[in-house]
Scaffold this active site. Structure first.
Site, PDB file in Angstrom:
ATOM      1  N   LYS A 116       0.812  -1.219   0.000  1.00 45.90           N
ATOM      2  CA  LYS A 116       0.000   0.000   0.000  1.00 45.90           C
ATOM      3  C   LYS A 116       0.847   1.271   0.000  1.00 45.90           C
ATOM      4  O   LYS A 116       0.492   2.268  -0.627  1.00 45.90           O
ATOM      5  CB  LYS A 116      -0.939  -0.010   1.209  1.00 45.90           C
ATOM      6  CG  LYS A 116      -2.064  -1.037   1.111  1.00 45.90           C
ATOM      7  CD  LYS A 116      -3.011  -0.903   2.296  1.00 45.90           C
ATOM      8  CE  LYS A 116      -4.209  -1.829   2.160  1.00 45.90           C
ATOM      9  NZ  LYS A 116      -3.853  -3.239   2.181  1.00 45.90           N
ATOM     10  N   LYS A 158      -2.748   0.475   9.050  1.00 48.60           N
ATOM     11  CA  LYS A 158      -3.075  -0.542   8.047  1.00 48.60           C
ATOM     12  C   LYS A 158      -1.827  -1.325   7.674  1.00 48.60           C
ATOM     13  O   LYS A 158      -0.762  -0.736   7.450  1.00 48.60           O
ATOM     14  CB  LYS A 158      -3.667   0.106   6.790  1.00 48.60           C
ATOM     15  CG  LYS A 158      -4.961   0.848   7.018  1.00 48.60           C
ATOM     16  CD  LYS A 158      -5.408   1.633   5.791  1.00 48.60           C
ATOM     17  CE  LYS A 158      -5.862   0.738   4.683  1.00 48.60           C
ATOM     18  NZ  LYS A 158      -6.442   1.532   3.552  1.00 48.60           N
ATOM     19  N   GLY A 164      -8.830  -7.320   3.238  1.00 49.95           N
ATOM     20  CA  GLY A 164      -9.913  -7.960   3.971  1.00 49.95           C
ATOM     21  C   GLY A 164     -10.051  -7.503   5.405  1.00 49.95           C
ATOM     22  O   GLY A 164     -10.625  -8.206   6.229  1.00 49.95           O
ATOM     23  N   GLY A 165      -9.507  -6.321   5.725  1.00 49.14           N
ATOM     24  CA  GLY A 165      -9.640  -5.811   7.083  1.00 49.14           C
ATOM     25  C   GLY A 165      -8.622  -6.352   8.058  1.00 49.14           C
ATOM     26  O   GLY A 165      -8.607  -5.960   9.233  1.00 49.14           O
ATOM     27  N   HIS A 208     -16.932   4.139   0.855  1.00 47.65           N
ATOM     28  CA  HIS A 208     -15.991   3.310   0.097  1.00 47.65           C
ATOM     29  C   HIS A 208     -16.579   3.132  -1.305  1.00 47.65           C
ATOM     30  O   HIS A 208     -17.541   2.401  -1.493  1.00 47.65           O
ATOM     31  CB  HIS A 208     -15.825   1.956   0.795  1.00 47.65           C
ATOM     32  CG  HIS A 208     -14.880   1.022   0.102  1.00 47.65           C
ATOM     33  ND1 HIS A 208     -14.036   0.191   0.800  1.00 47.65           N
ATOM     34  CD2 HIS A 208     -14.642   0.763  -1.199  1.00 47.65           C
ATOM     35  CE1 HIS A 208     -13.328  -0.530  -0.057  1.00 47.65           C
ATOM     36  NE2 HIS A 208     -13.687  -0.199  -1.281  1.00 47.65           N
ATOM     37  N   GLU A 274      -9.741   1.336  -5.571  1.00 44.94           N
ATOM     38  CA  GLU A 274     -10.608   1.655  -4.445  1.00 44.94           C
ATOM     39  C   GLU A 274     -10.296   3.049  -3.904  1.00 44.94           C
ATOM     40  O   GLU A 274      -9.128   3.404  -3.727  1.00 44.94           O
ATOM     41  CB  GLU A 274     -10.446   0.610  -3.333  1.00 44.94           C
ATOM     42  CG  GLU A 274     -10.792  -0.796  -3.792  1.00 44.94           C
ATOM     43  CD  GLU A 274     -10.924  -1.776  -2.643  1.00 44.94           C
ATOM     44  OE1 GLU A 274     -10.552  -1.404  -1.505  1.00 44.94           O
ATOM     45  OE2 GLU A 274     -11.392  -2.906  -2.869  1.00 44.94           O
ATOM     46  N   ARG A 296      -7.017  -7.955  -9.442  1.00 40.32           N
ATOM     47  CA  ARG A 296      -7.729  -9.212  -9.700  1.00 40.32           C
ATOM     48  C   ARG A 296      -9.199  -8.897  -9.899  1.00 40.32           C
ATOM     49  O   ARG A 296      -9.624  -7.756  -9.794  1.00 40.32           O
ATOM     50  CB  ARG A 296      -7.564 -10.160  -8.508  1.00 40.32           C
ATOM     51  CG  ARG A 296      -7.981  -9.496  -7.186  1.00 40.32           C
ATOM     52  CD  ARG A 296      -8.010 -10.445  -6.027  1.00 40.32           C
ATOM     53  NE  ARG A 296      -8.111  -9.775  -4.747  1.00 40.32           N
ATOM     54  CZ  ARG A 296      -9.218  -9.245  -4.237  1.00 40.32           C
ATOM     55  NH1 ARG A 296     -10.346  -9.280  -4.930  1.00 40.32           N
ATOM     56  NH2 ARG A 296      -9.223  -8.669  -3.048  1.00 40.32           N
TER      57      ARG A 296
END
Length: 645
Positions: A116, A158, A164-165, A208, A274, A296
């Site tokens: 990220k 993060k 997926g959190g 989001h 996103e 993906r």
């Protein structure tokens, strides 16, 4: 076009890819683990090859084995689905080195977006707006705390390799930072093998919204946006397309940003960019920031397919086989509105704990699209994600589509495990959601109302008891004798509630039921049994467990009178494993005093870590498990006793 492809995945996404491949005349090869020997995707494929044990590390993550199977089967390409090896650049390179095509982006593109912090720097250079934060390599705890102060609380920690959190923590103030950092790093290490984190500003009223992009390695287009704001613990629950409240100006700005992101890395195939969006004052072109790119196909891709009429898997196969982009940006339009609800095996009252079980009954209404990797008779195992299906609908307007979603959820029938079906129904009926007032905090704010369990309708008790006593069919053998009505009785439980129920069979088409002090008559009208003019709901039965299907499905257990004494009571002093899993850590020590809510152990199951807490004050009498133990559901881990024992 390929003649044969191997699908390096399982479950719903493997079945989804097979459906398109079959429609295109492409043969498919499935791979499967011990746990999936009789799975739906194995039965659907033209060929299926066993590749290892139930644990993903022993099967679906064994890239070398999967590549060898592809070569031996004559497959020309590998589709990775999502999860597992889908975003592993080393696997992509190995696939291509073996002379096969990878149905997805290049290893270089995956690497650029895989971390990220590096991805944000790259996007900033490409002119894509990014959230203020620290994305550097210095992982010293004190330094990171200082960066959080500079950014300004609240902040989000993060995992740089996350998804997926997992490895994500919200920190409201400096006093919470150290513990949150340690927890996030620990979870990130477990899930991804990389403890590094980034720190970013937490948007107060965030939405989001993500953009579906598709590239051919040189050029890219966007297929508009999806709103994925309805989340719980950073896990998406219901997605929709297009985003409510979206303006033409902002859609153009977000779409162009998504295309810039894809073209900046020479992206090939389907991907999702996103964005975190400030929804506090409507949607504005200057109020969105890049979060991450998923290199993906996304779980929620069907809503984009329904509003555009595009089969994204077909596009993936065509571009991977050498074709250029199948459409230009000007060719793409939005028609109507679509929703997707993720149906999971999970125990909502127990904090959405993932559940297992054999699906004794599974049925979806014809008017919805149900993308599922399981059938009635299949088992939801502890080894993989507990998704049962995605319930997807499309309508001319958002209002029409939402009405169709509510009806589809009401008519979906699942038995054999607990599910989040009632929760999804409550969410689809939420007034604020109905008005399009969505943000990522909606579920957390209204969780109590969304998970509230009202009084059980009398009709549900009667329908369950009727099925338990085999009185649900009308006819001459319904229990009516020549000289007197027949009396029967049964005891049912629902959660903590237990009820003794009796019935007087008045004839083939009439029954009188007694529930505590109330009496209720049901009659058969030639088609169905009715109570107060309304049809009794459908019921499925398996091994004494009765599932009543209605607007909110309910599970009842039929109690054998001989077992009643044995079911009374229960040892509330014992902390048990709520599901099969791996004991990651044990914090309890024999003789130590604990308080209500203290964390005693961590259990890892279904790709998540679950903290097991003390239910009361007491003293640890025994520690019955150690870190590293694999335990079954119900296994005793810690036993407490009173402090003065």
């Amino acid at each position: 076009m390929f003649d044969k492809i191997l699908i390096a995945n399982r479950g719903e996404i493997a079945c989804r890819v097979m459906e398109t491949a079959r429609a295109m005349g492409v043969r498919t090869v499935a791979v499967y683990s011990d746990a999936d020997a009789t799975a739906k995707h194995v039965q659907m494929a033209d060929e299926a090859v066993h590749i290892g044990g139930s644990a993903p590390a022993d099967s679906y993550l064994k890239g070398d084995v999967i590549i060898r199977v592809a070569q031996e089967s004559g497959a020309q390409a590998i589709h990775p689905g999502y999860g597992f090896l889908s975003e592993n650049p080393g696997f992509v390179e190995a696939v291509e080195a073996a002379g096969l095509s990878f149905i997805g982006p290049s290893a270089d593109a995956i690497r650029k977006m895989g971390l990220k912090d590096a991805a944000k720097a790259l996007m900033e250079k490409a002119g894509v707006p990014v959230v203020p934060g620290y994305h550097g390599s210095n992982q010293d705890a004190e330094f990171l705390a200082g960066e959080a102060e500079k950014i300004g609380y609240p902040v989000l920690i993060k995992a740089v390799a996350g998804g997926g959190g997992k490895g994500m923590r919200l920190v409201e103030g400096p006093s919470e930072f150290a513990d949150a950092l340690k927890s996030a790093q620990g979870e990130a290490t477990t899930a991804f093998g990389n403890p590094d984190v980034l720190i970013e500003k937490y948007i107060q009223q965030p939405r989001h919204i993500e953009v579906q992009v598709f590239g051919d390695g040189t050029h890219a287009v966007h297929l508009f946006e999806r709103d994925c704001s309805l989340q719980r613990r950073h896990q998406k629950v219901i997605e929709e397309a297009p985003a409510p409240g979206m303006t033409a100006e902002m859609r153009e700005a977000m779409g162009e940003a998504g295309v810039r992101a894809a073209e900046a890395i020479g992206y090939k195939g389907a991907g999702t960019v996103e964005f975190i969006v400030d929804g506090s004052d409507g949607l504005r072109p200057d109020g969105f920031w890049f979060m991450e790119m998923n290199t993906r196909l996304q779980v929620e891709h069907p809503v984009t397919e329904l509003i555009t009429g595009i089969d994204l898997v077909e596009w993936q196969l065509r571009v991977a086989s050498g074709e250029s982009l199948p459409a230009r940006q000007d060719d793409l339009t939005i028609t109507g509105h679509a929703f997707e609800a993720r149906l999971y095996a999970e125990d909502v009252p127990k904090g959405f704990l993932p559940a297992t079980g054999t699906l004794t009954h599974l049925s979806f209404p014809a008017e919805c699209r149900a993308d599922s990797g399981v059938r009635a008779g299949d088992t939801i195992s502890p080894w993989y994600d507990p998704m049962i299906s995605k319930v997807i609908v499309h309508g001319a307007t958002r209002s029409v589509a939402l009405s169709k979603l509510r009806r589809a959820l009401e008519r979906t029938e699942v038995a054999g495990t607990v599910t989040n079906l009632a929760f999804l129904g409550a969410l689809a009926s939420h007034q604020g959601f109905g008005r399009g007032e969505v943000d990522t905090g909606l579920i957390a704010r209204d969780l109590e109302a969304l998970t509230a369990v009202g009084d059980m309708p009398v009709a549900h008790w009667i329908a369950a008891a009727q099925r338990a006593l085999c009185l649900h069919k009308s006819g001459g053998d319904s229990g009516f004798t020549l000289w007197a009505p027949l009396h029967r009785a049964v005891q049912l439980t629902h959660g903590e509630e237990s009820l003794d129920i009796s019935v007087e069979v008045l004839g083939p088409q009439a029954q009188r039921w007694q529930l505590d002090d109330s009496s209720h008559e049901v009659t058969f009208d030639g088609t169905c049994w009715r109570h107060d003019g309304h049809p009794l709901p459908n019921v499925a039965e398996a091994d004494g467990r009765l599932t009543v299907f209605a607007r909110i499905s309910s599970i009842f257990d039929c109690i054998d009178p001989l077992d009643r004494a044995g079911t009374a009571g229960g040892d509330t002093n014992v902390i048990e494993a709520p599901m099969p899993g791996l004991v990651k850590a044990v914090f309890a020590e024999a003789g130590a005093e604990v308080k209500d809510g203290d964390r005693l152990a961590i259990l890892e199951a279904m790709k998540m870590e679950h903290s097991l807490l003390a239910a009361r004050d007491g003293v640890v009498a025994e520690v019955l498990a150690s870190a590293g133990d694999q335990v079954e559901a119900g296994a005793a881990l810690v036993r407490l006793e009173d402090a003065d024992s």
